[in-house]
Scaffold this active site. Structure first.
Site, PDB file in Angstrom:
ATOM      1  N   ASP A  70       0.728  -1.295   0.114  1.00 45.39           N
ATOM      2  CA  ASP A  70       0.031  -0.044  -0.060  1.00 45.39           C
ATOM      3  C   ASP A  70       0.918   1.288   0.018  1.00 45.39           C
ATOM      4  O   ASP A  70       1.607   1.307   0.959  1.00 45.39           O
ATOM      5  CB  ASP A  70      -0.830  -0.031   1.135  1.00 45.39           C
ATOM      6  CG  ASP A  70      -1.706   1.098   1.379  1.00 45.39           C
ATOM      7  OD1 ASP A  70      -1.976   1.909   0.357  1.00 45.39           O
ATOM      8  OD2 ASP A  70      -2.097   1.661   2.231  1.00 45.39           O
ATOM      9  N   ASN A  78      -0.173   4.466   0.005  1.00 40.87           N
ATOM     10  CA  ASN A  78      -1.115   5.857   0.408  1.00 40.87           C
ATOM     11  C   ASN A  78      -1.700   5.613   1.701  1.00 40.87           C
ATOM     12  O   ASN A  78      -2.465   6.653   1.903  1.00 40.87           O
ATOM     13  CB  ASN A  78      -1.956   6.319  -1.021  1.00 40.87           C
ATOM     14  CG  ASN A  78      -3.096   5.407  -1.062  1.00 40.87           C
ATOM     15  OD1 ASN A  78      -2.922   4.397  -0.537  1.00 40.87           O
ATOM     16  ND2 ASN A  78      -3.846   6.012  -1.812  1.00 40.87           N
ATOM     17  N   ASP A  90      -4.193   3.962   2.633  1.00 37.77           N
ATOM     18  CA  ASP A  90      -5.743   3.535   2.825  1.00 37.77           C
ATOM     19  C   ASP A  90      -6.071   1.976   3.261  1.00 37.77           C
ATOM     20  O   ASP A  90      -6.910   1.695   3.271  1.00 37.77           O
ATOM     21  CB  ASP A  90      -6.320   3.818   1.703  1.00 37.77           C
ATOM     22  CG  ASP A  90      -6.294   2.980   0.467  1.00 37.77           C
ATOM     23  OD1 ASP A  90      -4.993   2.441   0.482  1.00 37.77           O
ATOM     24  OD2 ASP A  90      -6.451   3.169  -0.732  1.00 37.77           O
ATOM     25  N   ASP A 132      -1.454  -1.115  -3.817  1.00 36.47           N
ATOM     26  CA  ASP A 132      -1.925  -0.632  -5.141  1.00 36.47           C
ATOM     27  C   ASP A 132      -0.692  -0.626  -6.113  1.00 36.47           C
ATOM     28  O   ASP A 132       0.248  -1.113  -5.762  1.00 36.47           O
ATOM     29  CB  ASP A 132      -2.377   0.770  -4.845  1.00 36.47           C
ATOM     30  CG  ASP A 132      -1.224   1.478  -3.663  1.00 36.47           C
ATOM     31  OD1 ASP A 132      -0.009   1.350  -4.072  1.00 36.47           O
ATOM     32  OD2 ASP A 132      -1.979   2.145  -2.785  1.00 36.47           O
ATOM     33  N   ASP A 144      -4.217 -10.624 -15.881  1.00 33.47           N
ATOM     34  CA  ASP A 144      -5.424 -11.651 -15.597  1.00 33.47           C
ATOM     35  C   ASP A 144      -6.682 -11.079 -16.339  1.00 33.47           C
ATOM     36  O   ASP A 144      -6.940 -10.162 -16.435  1.00 33.47           O
ATOM     37  CB  ASP A 144      -5.740 -11.384 -14.108  1.00 33.47           C
ATOM     38  CG  ASP A 144      -6.183 -12.739 -13.551  1.00 33.47           C
ATOM     39  OD1 ASP A 144      -6.941 -13.395 -14.340  1.00 33.47           O
ATOM     40  OD2 ASP A 144      -5.658 -13.088 -12.376  1.00 33.47           O
ATOM     41  N   ASP A 183      -8.533 -16.427 -16.606  1.00 36.63           N
ATOM     42  CA  ASP A 183      -9.451 -16.743 -15.432  1.00 36.63           C
ATOM     43  C   ASP A 183     -10.631 -17.910 -15.854  1.00 36.63           C
ATOM     44  O   ASP A 183     -11.282 -17.666 -17.045  1.00 36.63           O
ATOM     45  CB  ASP A 183      -9.995 -15.736 -14.830  1.00 36.63           C
ATOM     46  CG  ASP A 183     -10.582 -15.969 -13.669  1.00 36.63           C
ATOM     47  OD1 ASP A 183     -10.250 -16.101 -12.627  1.00 36.63           O
ATOM     48  OD2 ASP A 183     -11.941 -15.750 -13.702  1.00 36.63           O
ATOM     49  N   GLU A 199      -6.602 -20.990 -16.803  1.00 43.38           N
ATOM     50  CA  GLU A 199      -6.887 -21.631 -15.615  1.00 43.38           C
ATOM     51  C   GLU A 199      -7.908 -22.601 -15.913  1.00 43.38           C
ATOM     52  O   GLU A 199      -8.996 -22.005 -16.566  1.00 43.38           O
ATOM     53  CB  GLU A 199      -7.370 -20.554 -14.626  1.00 43.38           C
ATOM     54  CG  GLU A 199      -7.681 -21.151 -13.410  1.00 43.38           C
ATOM     55  CD  GLU A 199      -8.539 -20.526 -12.336  1.00 43.38           C
ATOM     56  OE1 GLU A 199      -8.770 -20.691 -11.380  1.00 43.38           O
ATOM     57  OE2 GLU A 199      -9.513 -19.662 -12.916  1.00 43.38           O
ATOM     58  N   HIS A 214      -3.708 -17.186  -5.210  1.00 45.27           N
ATOM     59  CA  HIS A 214      -4.570 -16.433  -4.436  1.00 45.27           C
ATOM     60  C   HIS A 214      -5.707 -17.309  -4.174  1.00 45.27           C
ATOM     61  O   HIS A 214      -6.605 -16.704  -3.224  1.00 45.27           O
ATOM     62  CB  HIS A 214      -4.850 -15.371  -5.203  1.00 45.27           C
ATOM     63  CG  HIS A 214      -5.781 -15.388  -6.318  1.00 45.27           C
ATOM     64  ND1 HIS A 214      -5.186 -16.058  -7.340  1.00 45.27           N
ATOM     65  CD2 HIS A 214      -7.167 -15.324  -6.641  1.00 45.27           C
ATOM     66  CE1 HIS A 214      -6.197 -16.231  -8.332  1.00 45.27           C
ATOM     67  NE2 HIS A 214      -7.235 -15.826  -7.930  1.00 45.27           N
ATOM     68  N   ASP A 215      -5.942 -18.497  -4.670  1.00 50.31           N
ATOM     69  CA  ASP A 215      -7.051 -19.230  -4.398  1.00 50.31           C
ATOM     70  C   ASP A 215      -6.783 -20.592  -3.574  1.00 50.31           C
ATOM     71  O   ASP A 215      -7.575 -21.314  -3.122  1.00 50.31           O
ATOM     72  CB  ASP A 215      -7.597 -20.170  -5.772  1.00 50.31           C
ATOM     73  CG  ASP A 215      -8.403 -18.772  -6.470  1.00 50.31           C
ATOM     74  OD1 ASP A 215      -8.622 -17.804  -5.958  1.00 50.31           O
ATOM     75  OD2 ASP A 215      -8.143 -19.000  -7.772  1.00 50.31           O
TER      76      ASP A 215
HETATM   77  C1  GLC Z   1     -10.832 -17.967 -10.339  1.00 46.88           C
HETATM   78  C2  GLC Z   1      -9.981 -17.059  -9.667  1.00 46.88           C
HETATM   79  C3  GLC Z   1     -10.653 -16.782  -8.568  1.00 46.88           C
HETATM   80  C4  GLC Z   1     -12.165 -16.272  -8.920  1.00 46.88           C
HETATM   81  C5  GLC Z   1     -12.713 -17.017  -9.798  1.00 46.88           C
HETATM   82  C6  GLC Z   1     -14.029 -16.162 -10.212  1.00 46.88           C
HETATM   83  O1  GLC Z   1     -10.758 -19.394 -10.115  1.00 46.88           O
HETATM   84  O2  GLC Z   1      -8.872 -17.502  -9.567  1.00 46.88           O
HETATM   85  O3  GLC Z   1     -10.038 -16.023  -7.565  1.00 46.88           O
HETATM   86  O4  GLC Z   1     -12.771 -16.176  -7.714  1.00 46.88           O
HETATM   87  O5  GLC Z   1     -11.876 -17.281 -10.917  1.00 46.88           O
HETATM   88  O6  GLC Z   1     -13.430 -15.228 -11.322  1.00 46.88           O
HETATM   89 CA    CA Z   2      -3.472   2.262  -1.304  1.00 50.77          CA
END
Ligand code: GLC
Ligand code: CA
Length: 563
Positions: free
Chosen positions: A27, A29, A31, A35, A104, A205, A261, A333-334
């Site tokens: 981050d 700034n 908040d 970013d 992405d 995605d 993906e 991230h999943d």
């Molecule tokens: C993919 C992303 C996930 C998202 C899902 C819907 O699996 O990696 O984070 O929630 O698609 O877009």
């Molecule tokens: Ca920020």
């Protein structure tokens, strides 16, 4: 002597990718939200790590129902993340350092706040109506029995036109109708716009879900009356046709890294998506190895079994060899943090087991992906209450399962601590100052309390840290063709604690040995390696002794090269 390489050489096969989840990276700034300027600030850190490519999770305008995976404007930047000028500065800062940027691409669905959907839902005659998938209800209920990936029905009733729209994810993520050629043209035009800007690729995605089986048939219901729609939405009838069209019209005009993906992808399907003829994508993300601990349904705290893991990884290694290209990942991230899942996140073994897991993955064939914080050995988060969670998947699953008395609060929190996506989304741990140096404000999700021990500043300064180990693995890949292109062979398939494999390129051979257990293990070297001189390419303990009968310590890992 350079050996014959059994593959066309390309930069994206030789690259190491680093995934940034911008909301949690840095981050700038105060908040509390990471970013774009934060990413620019940390570009030298990434350069020092040595990665070649950044995969940026979505930074587009979004109401953030699913943290940016619900896009309301594909050509605008999310306000919290900055402006298009900030984006351009970040892209330039990356390119100046020889780092590429992969965007992405979330085009299975948009946000319900995207102007296309706002139009689409306004009337049945609207020109945007067929951009989405609208159906009449059946007997006053949803058109079919499909269950959303985020719990509940995949159908949402819309008052205005008294019809239902399809959403495989949240109701704020309506699915686009890819069977409409105008939708495809819009998507391709938007992709082209980003390519013109100079980006270097796309991570696509849930791209395996863009073509649905016509008629959208009911599936086999589970105990809650809903059915998994995968058989009707994954790799549907026009999937490859649409990707080939995308490839002809956009991808083939640029020099890109593309990775799809692909939930539910099999080897056979992967060979089509990632065929070496370059007619679709460069590679796919498969989920077999990250599903091994979820066999009894989505939510469990089962552990991954090493013998099964070896079987799955080896199948992908050997069956795609020379036919398609693999992606390699433990984390994203999943997923929960792999270190907590497969390694040992106790203070005593955290670093050694993080290095072992990294060795095991980074010596395989394919393009490795490092998820932010993985290079520090970041761990799962000790979530205690629902209020600490931010992830729509976990929160909806909690309400659904606790609401239906399938699980109680404690069980559900235990599952979420093991498997919840928020484990990977706590802020990046930069230093031991307040909020781990992530923000000067209040972070949007709490910082893992272990940041005082696990943080980038300490690790960059310390030679034997996890960070420096990743740096070395990445450098080795850049310097040794065998790591990129060599053939893979699994040894000791049935051993419950050791993952051992070889890589071969011409006369050159690597032997990779990883002890996945805390217990010491004894191992006979393979005949070809006995009484031979070998060089230790990398190891997670300092004083490695090579002998015909190897004595491996807790989570010990090493890579030997024949001389
Ligand atoms: C993919 C992303 C996930 C998202 C899902 C819907 O699996 O990696 O984070 O929630 O698609 O877009
Ligand atoms: Ca920020």
């Amino acid at each position: 002597m350079a050996a014959e390489v059994n593959q066309t050489k390309t930069w994206w096969k030789e690259a190491v990718v680093y995934q940034i989840y911008p909301r949690s990276f840095k981050d700038s700034n105060g908040d509390g939200i990471g970013d774009l300027n934060g990413i620019t600030e940390k570009m030298d850190y990434l350069k020092e790590l040595g990665i070649d490519v950044i995969w940026l999770s979505p930074v587009y305008e979004s109401p953030n129902d699913d943290n940016g995976y619900d896009i309301s404007n594909y050509q605008g930047i999310m306000k919290e993340f900055g402006t298009m000028d900030d984006y351009d500065r970040m892209l330039a800062a990356a390119h100046e350092r020889g780092i590429k940027i992969v965007m992405d691409l979330v085009v299975n669905h948009t946000s319900d706040e995207h102007p296309w959907f706002v139009e689409s839902r306004s009337s049945k005659e609207n020109p945007y109506r067929d951009y989405y998938i609208w159906r009449e209800g059946k007997d006053g209920k949803a058109p079919n029995n499909w269950e959303s990936c985020f719990s509940g029905s995949t159908w949402e009733y819309d008052e205005t036109t008294q019809m239902y729209y399809l959403h495989l994810f949240s109701k704020k993520q309506p699915d686009l109708n890819w069977d409409n050629p105008v939708v495809r043209e819009e998507v391709f035009r938007m992709m082209d716009w980003w390519c013109q800007k100079g980006i270097d690729g796309f991570r696509m995605d849930v791209i395996s879900m863009i073509s649905k089986v016509p008629g959208l048939p009911d599936g086999t219901p589970k105990e809650n009356g809903l059915a998994d729609p995968s058989p009707y939405v994954c790799h549907g009838p026009h999937e490859h046709e649409y990707l080939q069209e995308m490839n002809r019209k956009v991808l083939s005009k640029y020099d890109l890294l593309t990775v799809g993906e692909c939930a539910g992808v099999t080897i056979e399907e992967a060979k089509k998506y990632a065929n070496l003829d370059n007619s679709e994508l460069n590679m796919v993300f498969q989920f077999e190895h990250t599903s091994l601990d979820c066999k009894n349904g989505k939510w469990s705290d089962d552990k991954i079994d090493l013998v099964e893991l070896k079987e799955v990884m080896s199948k992908w290694q050997t069956e795609l060899m020379g036919k398609a290209w693999n992606s390699l990942y433990w984390c994203n991230h999943d997923q929960p943090r792999m270190l907590s899942r497969m390694g040992d996140d106790s203070p005593e073994y955290r670093e050694i087991s993080a290095k072992m897991l990294a060795t095991c993955l980074h010596m395989m064939q394919g393009t490795p992906y490092v998820y932010q914080g993985e290079e520090l050995g970041m761990t799962n988060m000790p979530f205690q209450s629902l209020e600490e969670l931010r992830d729509i998947e976990s929160i909806n699953a909690y309400h659904d399962l606790v609401g239906r008395n399938v699980a109680d609060h404690e069980t559900m929190m235990r599952y979420i601590r093991c498997k919840g996506r928020d484990n990977a989304r706590t802020p990046m741990q930069w230093d031991d100052s307040e909020q781990a140096g992530f923000t000067t404000g209040t972070p949007w999700i709490e910082v893992n309390p272990n940041y005082t021990e696990i943080n980038a500043k300490e690790q960059v300064e310390r030679e034997d840290s996890v960070f420096h180990y990743y740096q070395k693995l990445i450098r080795l890949r850049h310097q040794n063709e065998i790591i990129v292109y060599g053939d893979y062979e699994l040894l000791l398939a049935d051993h419950p604690a050791l993952y051992v494999y070889t890589r071969t390129l011409g006369e050159e051979k690597l032997l990779v040995i990883c002890n996945f257990s805390k217990e010491a293990q004894e191992m006979e070297l393979p005949e070809a390696w006995k009484d031979q001189e070998a060089e230790v390419l990398i190891a997670n303990y300092e004083d490695v002794q090579i002998s015909n009968t190897m004595k491996l310590r807790s989570y010990e890992a090493m890579v030997l090269r024949n001389c």
